[in-house]
Scaffold this active site. Structure first.
Site, PDB file in Angstrom:
ATOM      1  N   ARG A  65      27.025  23.718  29.032  1.00  0.00           N
ATOM      2  CA  ARG A  65      28.135  23.005  28.388  1.00  0.00           C
ATOM      3  C   ARG A  65      27.693  22.410  27.045  1.00  0.00           C
ATOM      4  O   ARG A  65      28.476  22.379  26.091  1.00  0.00           O
ATOM      5  CB  ARG A  65      28.659  21.913  29.329  1.00  0.00           C
ATOM      6  N   HIS A  69      29.594  22.909  23.487  1.00  0.00           N
ATOM      7  CA  HIS A  69      30.049  21.800  22.643  1.00  0.00           C
ATOM      8  C   HIS A  69      29.295  21.752  21.317  1.00  0.00           C
ATOM      9  O   HIS A  69      29.791  21.184  20.344  1.00  0.00           O
ATOM     10  CB  HIS A  69      29.923  20.470  23.390  1.00  0.00           C
ATOM     11  N   ASN A  97      32.697  14.160  24.677  1.00  0.00           N
ATOM     12  CA  ASN A  97      31.294  14.071  25.090  1.00  0.00           C
ATOM     13  C   ASN A  97      30.919  12.752  25.745  1.00  0.00           C
ATOM     14  O   ASN A  97      30.029  12.702  26.599  1.00  0.00           O
ATOM     15  CB  ASN A  97      30.377  14.282  23.880  1.00  0.00           C
ATOM     16  N   HIS A 196      33.058  27.576  34.532  1.00  0.00           N
ATOM     17  CA  HIS A 196      33.465  26.544  35.497  1.00  0.00           C
ATOM     18  C   HIS A 196      33.294  27.035  36.934  1.00  0.00           C
ATOM     19  O   HIS A 196      33.892  26.497  37.850  1.00  0.00           O
ATOM     20  CB  HIS A 196      34.912  26.093  35.243  1.00  0.00           C
TER      21      HIS A 196
END
Ligand code: HEM
Ligand SMILES: *[C@@H]1O[C@H](CO)[C@@H](O)[C@H](O)[C@H]1NC(C)=O
Ligand SMILES: *[C@@H]1O[C@H](CO)[C@@H](O)[C@H](O)[C@H]1NC(C)=O
Ligand SMILES: *[C@@H]1O[C@H](CO)[C@@H](O)[C@H](O)[C@H]1NC(C)=O
Ligand SMILES: *[C@@H]1O[C@H](CO)[C@@H](O)[C@H](O)[C@H]1NC(C)=O
Ligand SMILES: *[C@@H]1O[C@H](CO)[C@@H](O)[C@H](O)[C@H]1NC(C)=O
Ligand SMILES: *[C@@H]1O[C@H](CO)[C@@H](O)[C@H](O)[C@H]1NC(C)=O
Length: 332
Positions: A65, A69, A97, A196
């Site tokens: 992740r 990001h 975040n 996910h």
């Protein structure tokens, strides 16, 4: 006849040259980038990660992740790793975040191990790309050859992190637009959402679906009622929004295609997950169906889409720097 053949084949040749040129300017990264300067880079990253997984089965999910990001904000340049300082407004404090991203300590451990073997060589941006790949293959997912050679940014962009990273409350149209903005298409969106298949999400990011969805006074109708009942145990209406649930209730810590079978069964955890299958007429539905019935197809697409995401606007050549501490710009 002959001259028109020559004309058309030279046109053909220049079309090939143009294509090669475009491909070349598009990806300046290379899977052999550290072969002579740090041949064990990938092994070192995998070793530290394997160690970390023993005390935290979630850490691989948290690290992939971070790469996502990082890449969505001014490209894959390690900008998400910079702490606040006189000149840096950290991306760690951006809405998507804060109280959410994790794994920074493991990134630091990987950096230390790499600096011990090959000082000043491997960028923090490349550490995130390598850790993302190692996370997926260590949890049962596909392997791919990671393109390398990214350099680290001298700046962060907190406002960019607020505006460019998709939110779980957004519509499929808006999320698609955020992917398009960084050069990723609908197939990439569906494949990458398959990440996910592991990791966790906090109640505050989906509990509106359990009780009062969009102010209707009712739960989200696209959420299976038996699954909703389970989630209500984890996320009571007046409980802590910081409790966490598995993103994939079927096989929480394995990288497989169950994320997609969940969606087909109305068991997507986030609104943004279920939208891929439940938005009327959406082009994502058929891709979800394919991935839910064919894990090989998912794994192939996922590997390619990770390469595509990793190619977003890297700093290369003499741009940026190789940070010696991922948390700060050199000399600061
Ligand atoms: C499509 C748009 C996406 C949205 C709206 C989204 C949103 C979210 C949210 C809200 C969480 C839970 C965060 C928390 O509770 O603190 C999460 C977790 C996660 N996301 Fe996404 N995400 C998206 C795409 C992606 C992509 C492209 C990847 C990687 C390729 C990814 C990988 C993960 C992973 C592995 C976790 C679990 C992290 C952990 O357990 O620490 N997500 N995501
Ligand atoms: C790289 O790893 C191999 C074994 O995997 C080891 O023999 C070698 O010493 C390592 N090289 C460096 C520079 O760490
Ligand atoms: C982060 O969590 C702490 C409590 O754990 C809370 O005090 C703070 O308000 C939260 N910050 C944000 C921006 O949600
Ligand atoms: C980004 O969002 C966070 C939390 O929503 C907010 O505190 C911060 O001021 C925003 N930063 C910028 C530069 O817009
Ligand atoms: C989608 O984006 C538009 C324009 O940026 C914004 O006004 C709207 O609130 C967003 N909708 C959702 C559901 O996120
Ligand atoms: C649901 O949310 C709406 C809008 O926020 C609110 O007006 C309504 O009272 C809520 N309904 C229930 C049953 O909580
Ligand atoms: C599954 O997908 C792979 C890769 O796209 C393809 O080669 C294979 O034929 C598919 N299998 C089935 C049963 O459709």
């Amino acid at each position: 006849m002959l001259s028109s053949n020559i004309a058309s084949s030279s046109l053909f040749l220049s079309a090939i040259c143009l294509t090669l040129l475009i491909v070349e300017t598009k990806s300046q990264l290379s899977s052999t980038f550290y072969d002579s300067t740090c041949p064990n880079a990938s092994t070192i990253v995998g070793g530290v990660l394997q160690q970390a997984l023993q005390s935290d089965v979630r850490i691989g999910a948290s690290l992939i992740r971070l790469h996502f990001h990082d890449c969505f904000v001014d490209g894959c340049d390690g900008s998400i790793l910079l702490d606040n300082s006189a000149n840096i407004q950290s991306e760690k404090d951006a809405g998507p975040n804060t109280n959410s991203t994790r794994g920074f300590d493991v990134v630091d451990n990987i950096k230390t191990a790499l600096e011990n073997s090959c000082p000043g060589i491997v960028s923090c941006a490349d550490i995130l790309a390598l850790a993302a790949q190692a996370s997926v293959s260590l949890q049962g997912g596909p392997s791919w050859s990671v393109r390398l050679g990214r350099r680290d940014s001298l700046t962060a962009n907190q406002a960019g992190a607020n505006s460019s990273i998709p939110s779980p409350f957004e519509s499929l149209t808006n999320i698609t637009a955020k992917f398009t903005a960084v050069g990723l298409n609908t197939n990439d969106l569906v494949a990458l959402s398959g990440a996910h298949t592991f990791g966790r999400a906090q109640c505050r990011l989906f509990s509106n679906r359990l009780y009062n969805f969009s102010g209707t006074g009712n739960p989200d109708p696209t959420l299976a009622s038996s699954y909703r009942a389970t989630l209500q145990q984890t996320c009571p209406q007046s409980g802590s929004g910081f409790n966490v649930a598995n993103l994939d209730p079927t096989t929480p810590d394995s990288f497989d295609n169950n994320y997609f079978t969940n969606l087909v069964n109305n068991q997507g955890l986030l609104q943004s997950d279920q939208e891929l299958f439940s938005t009327n007429g959406a082009p994502t539905i058929s891709i979800v169906n394919t991935f839910s019935s064919n894990q090989t197809a998912f794994f192939q697409s996922f590997a390619q889409s990770m390469i595509n995401m990793g190619n977003i606007s890297p700093l290369t050549g003499s741009s940026g720097e190789i940070r010696s501490d991922c948390k700060k710009v050199n000399g600061s």
